[in-house]
Motif scaffolding. Sequence first.
Motif, PDB file in Angstrom:
ATOM      1  N   ARG A 181       0.828  -1.208   0.000  1.00 59.32           N
ATOM      2  CA  ARG A 181       0.000   0.000   0.000  1.00 59.32           C
ATOM      3  C   ARG A 181       0.862   1.258   0.000  1.00 59.32           C
ATOM      4  NH1 ARG A 181       0.182   3.057   4.271  1.00 59.32           N
ATOM      5  NH2 ARG A 181      -0.164   1.282   5.634  1.00 59.32           N
ATOM      6  N   ARG A 182       1.938   1.227   0.776  1.00 64.58           N
ATOM      7  CA  ARG A 182       2.831   2.390   0.845  1.00 64.58           C
ATOM      8  C   ARG A 182       3.507   2.638  -0.505  1.00 64.58           C
ATOM      9  NH1 ARG A 182       4.190   6.063   5.259  1.00 64.58           N
ATOM     10  NH2 ARG A 182       5.991   7.215   4.507  1.00 64.58           N
ATOM     11  N   PHE A 183       3.927   1.589  -1.179  1.00 62.78           N
ATOM     12  CA  PHE A 183       4.525   1.740  -2.510  1.00 62.78           C
ATOM     13  C   PHE A 183       3.521   2.369  -3.480  1.00 62.78           C
ATOM     14  CE2 PHE A 183       7.707  -1.980  -1.883  1.00 62.78           C
ATOM     15  CZ  PHE A 183       8.610  -1.108  -1.294  1.00 62.78           C
ATOM     16  N   TYR A 184       2.270   1.952  -3.365  1.00 65.40           N
ATOM     17  CA  TYR A 184       1.242   2.471  -4.271  1.00 65.40           C
ATOM     18  C   TYR A 184       0.947   3.948  -3.991  1.00 65.40           C
ATOM     19  CZ  TYR A 184      -2.954   2.344  -7.196  1.00 65.40           C
ATOM     20  OH  TYR A 184      -3.881   2.573  -8.189  1.00 65.40           O
ATOM     21  N   GLU A 185       1.222   4.386  -2.775  1.00 69.74           N
ATOM     22  CA  GLU A 185       0.960   5.776  -2.384  1.00 69.74           C
ATOM     23  C   GLU A 185       2.054   6.744  -2.824  1.00 69.74           C
ATOM     24  OE1 GLU A 185       0.530   5.743   1.832  1.00 69.74           O
ATOM     25  OE2 GLU A 185      -1.480   4.901   1.814  1.00 69.74           O
ATOM     26  N   GLN A 186       3.073   6.269  -3.507  1.00 71.61           N
ATOM     27  CA  GLN A 186       4.233   7.118  -3.791  1.00 71.61           C
ATOM     28  C   GLN A 186       3.875   8.403  -4.520  1.00 71.61           C
ATOM     29  OE1 GLN A 186       7.377   6.843  -2.529  1.00 71.61           O
ATOM     30  NE2 GLN A 186       6.246   5.300  -1.359  1.00 71.61           N
ATOM     31  N   GLU A 187       2.823   8.377  -5.327  1.00 68.45           N
ATOM     32  CA  GLU A 187       2.465   9.579  -6.081  1.00 68.45           C
ATOM     33  C   GLU A 187       1.998  10.715  -5.173  1.00 68.45           C
ATOM     34  OE1 GLU A 187      -1.691   9.451  -8.035  1.00 68.45           O
ATOM     35  OE2 GLU A 187      -0.952   7.394  -8.157  1.00 68.45           O
ATOM     36  N   ILE A 188       1.560  10.403  -3.951  1.00 64.67           N
ATOM     37  CA  ILE A 188       1.175  11.477  -3.025  1.00 64.67           C
ATOM     38  C   ILE A 188       2.335  11.848  -2.098  1.00 64.67           C
ATOM     39  CG2 ILE A 188      -1.252  10.772  -3.086  1.00 64.67           C
ATOM     40  CD1 ILE A 188      -0.863   9.727  -0.184  1.00 64.67           C
ATOM     41  N   GLU A 189       3.480  11.205  -2.289  1.00 65.73           N
ATOM     42  CA  GLU A 189       4.691  11.477  -1.497  1.00 65.73           C
ATOM     43  C   GLU A 189       4.394  11.434   0.005  1.00 65.73           C
ATOM     44  OE1 GLU A 189       6.189  15.192  -2.908  1.00 65.73           O
ATOM     45  OE2 GLU A 189       6.804  14.359  -4.851  1.00 65.73           O
ATOM     46  N   PRO A 190       4.079  10.268   0.522  1.00 68.15           N
ATOM     47  CA  PRO A 190       3.708  10.167   1.941  1.00 68.15           C
ATOM     48  C   PRO A 190       4.815  10.656   2.868  1.00 68.15           C
ATOM     49  CG  PRO A 190       4.066   7.993   0.972  1.00 68.15           C
ATOM     50  CD  PRO A 190       4.074   8.962  -0.150  1.00 68.15           C
ATOM     51  N   ALA A 191       4.403  11.449   3.845  1.00 65.20           N
ATOM     52  CA  ALA A 191       5.356  12.025   4.801  1.00 65.20           C
ATOM     53  C   ALA A 191       5.005  11.631   6.228  1.00 65.20           C
ATOM     54  CB  ALA A 191       5.375  13.544   4.662  1.00 65.20           C
ATOM     55  N   TYR A 192       4.211  10.595   6.373  1.00 64.61           N
ATOM     56  CA  TYR A 192       3.852  10.133   7.716  1.00 64.61           C
ATOM     57  C   TYR A 192       4.587   8.835   8.028  1.00 64.61           C
ATOM     58  CZ  TYR A 192       0.556   7.105   5.176  1.00 64.61           C
ATOM     59  OH  TYR A 192      -0.001   6.182   4.327  1.00 64.61           O
ATOM     60  N   LEU A 193       4.750   8.585   9.308  1.00 62.27           N
ATOM     61  CA  LEU A 193       5.433   7.377   9.765  1.00 62.27           C
ATOM     62  C   LEU A 193       4.450   6.214   9.850  1.00 62.27           C
ATOM     63  CD1 LEU A 193       7.565   8.882  12.688  1.00 62.27           C
ATOM     64  CD2 LEU A 193       8.295   8.457  10.335  1.00 62.27           C
ATOM     65  N   GLU A 194       5.002   5.013   9.840  1.00 62.86           N
ATOM     66  CA  GLU A 194       4.196   3.802   9.996  1.00 62.86           C
ATOM     67  C   GLU A 194       4.827   2.931  11.073  1.00 62.86           C
ATOM     68  OE1 GLU A 194       1.824   2.429   7.355  1.00 62.86           O
ATOM     69  OE2 GLU A 194       2.341   3.642   5.603  1.00 62.86           O
ATOM     70  N   ILE A 195       3.972   2.185  11.759  1.00 60.51           N
ATOM     71  CA  ILE A 195       4.486   1.205  12.715  1.00 60.51           C
ATOM     72  C   ILE A 195       3.440   0.120  12.942  1.00 60.51           C
ATOM     73  CG2 ILE A 195       3.682   2.514  14.732  1.00 60.51           C
ATOM     74  CD1 ILE A 195       6.147   1.420  16.234  1.00 60.51           C
ATOM     75  N   PRO A 196       3.831  -1.148  12.907  1.00 55.94           N
ATOM     76  CA  PRO A 196       2.896  -2.215  13.280  1.00 55.94           C
ATOM     77  C   PRO A 196       2.600  -2.162  14.779  1.00 55.94           C
ATOM     78  CG  PRO A 196       4.738  -3.067  11.965  1.00 55.94           C
ATOM     79  CD  PRO A 196       5.107  -1.679  12.392  1.00 55.94           C
ATOM     80  N   PHE A 197       1.372  -2.440  15.133  1.00 60.13           N
ATOM     81  CA  PHE A 197       1.000  -2.422  16.545  1.00 60.13           C
ATOM     82  C   PHE A 197       1.799  -3.459  17.336  1.00 60.13           C
ATOM     83  CE2 PHE A 197      -1.988  -3.415  20.094  1.00 60.13           C
ATOM     84  CZ  PHE A 197      -1.924  -2.176  20.706  1.00 60.13           C
ATOM     85  N   SER A 198       2.164  -4.560  16.686  1.00 55.26           N
ATOM     86  CA  SER A 198       2.945  -5.599  17.370  1.00 55.26           C
ATOM     87  C   SER A 198       4.279  -5.052  17.864  1.00 55.26           C
ATOM     88  CB  SER A 198       3.189  -6.785  16.433  1.00 55.26           C
ATOM     89  OG  SER A 198       3.840  -6.371  15.245  1.00 55.26           O
ATOM     90  N   GLN A 199       4.844  -4.086  17.143  1.00 59.42           N
ATOM     91  CA  GLN A 199       6.116  -3.504  17.577  1.00 59.42           C
ATOM     92  C   GLN A 199       5.925  -2.535  18.740  1.00 59.42           C
ATOM     93  OE1 GLN A 199       8.796  -2.115  14.560  1.00 59.42           O
ATOM     94  NE2 GLN A 199       8.397  -3.832  13.198  1.00 59.42           N
ATOM     95  N   ILE A 200       4.770  -1.893  18.795  1.00 62.95           N
ATOM     96  CA  ILE A 200       4.467  -1.051  19.957  1.00 62.95           C
ATOM     97  C   ILE A 200       4.370  -1.925  21.212  1.00 62.95           C
ATOM     98  CG2 ILE A 200       2.733   0.458  21.011  1.00 62.95           C
ATOM     99  CD1 ILE A 200       2.028   1.467  18.242  1.00 62.95           C
ATOM    100  N   CYS A 201       3.752  -3.094  21.053  1.00 63.05           N
ATOM    101  CA  CYS A 201       3.542  -3.992  22.196  1.00 63.05           C
ATOM    102  C   CYS A 201       4.847  -4.577  22.727  1.00 63.05           C
ATOM    103  CB  CYS A 201       2.597  -5.125  21.806  1.00 63.05           C
ATOM    104  SG  CYS A 201       0.940  -4.575  21.376  1.00 63.05           S
ATOM    105  N   ASP A 202       5.912  -4.505  21.946  1.00 60.70           N
ATOM    106  CA  ASP A 202       7.204  -5.045  22.378  1.00 60.70           C
ATOM    107  C   ASP A 202       7.936  -4.126  23.350  1.00 60.70           C
ATOM    108  OD1 ASP A 202       7.103  -7.442  21.089  1.00 60.70           O
ATOM    109  OD2 ASP A 202       8.173  -6.767  19.303  1.00 60.70           O
TER     110      ASP A 202
END
Length: 293
Positions: A181-202
């Motif tokens: 999904r992030r690759f497909y969004e490249q035309e809008i030049e995403p400037a937000y961060l991403e994180i899986p919830f599983s990594q927050i739980c760690d």
Amino acid sequence: MRENCRKEVIRRALKFSKKFDPDIEEKINPAYQYIIQTGHQPVFFHPGIWIKNIFLNELLKSPLLEKSLGLNIILDNDICKDLNLSFPALSSNGNLIVEEISFLSSTLTPNLPFEEHPCPSLELIAKFTRDVIRGLKPLESENKDILNNFKNFARCLENSSHFCSQNYKESNLGEFLSLARRFYEQEIEPAYLEIPFSQICDGDEFLSFFLEIIKNIKSFSEIYNKKLDEYRKLFKIRNRAHPSPNLMIKENFIEVPFWIWREGDQRRKIFILNEEEKNYLYNDSYGKIFLIE
């Protein structure tokens, strides 16, 4: 604890995001004061879901929000029930219909979270791509964009598969779908961060949050259920499962609002069991997990 948690989540999100966008640090304000957050399960987004990410990205471009940072939480702890892609197609008599093609249904183990499912094979991706293109092909004369857009997305699926296999030791379905999904969004030049919830739980901060709740589970569960009841009454919701079910409260048995599972096992509820004046974290299948001091 709240401030430490915010800092740790952003640190982890930055580390995760830099893997697929090495320049992401240059796109965010290191002196941020506010976090604008969204999130969803890593499925095939329909426009009503995807608009959240697009809107978030547009907000971050506003000079009024220059001290804000965008964050998308990938809810990979949720159950992956199915992965269907809906698209327009023509019926045998030429009428426009909505068709669904499943991405992984025959290979999915039931009741496993996204983070427990491995990445799909390139063969599976190729088959899925062929099936969807076959369904969209009759519409090509009417609208070439539909077919071309899907072909672009199919390339994103392939690129995500290659990227995951090269950059993650044990990548999972949630990471794979989110990255596509992030690759497909490249035309809008995403400037937000991403994180899986599983990594927050760690993180230690999440563990402290968890321990604080189970230490005060009696008062917490009573307040939790009371607020849910008030919400349902206010909005005239009859379904007791919405917006989420009440926690089970018995004399020596209180449900905890978290999930537990072992690798490869189904997601299960957990409880606090009071026995002989001692409290245990408990599950019907796993028994007493540990003593809560």
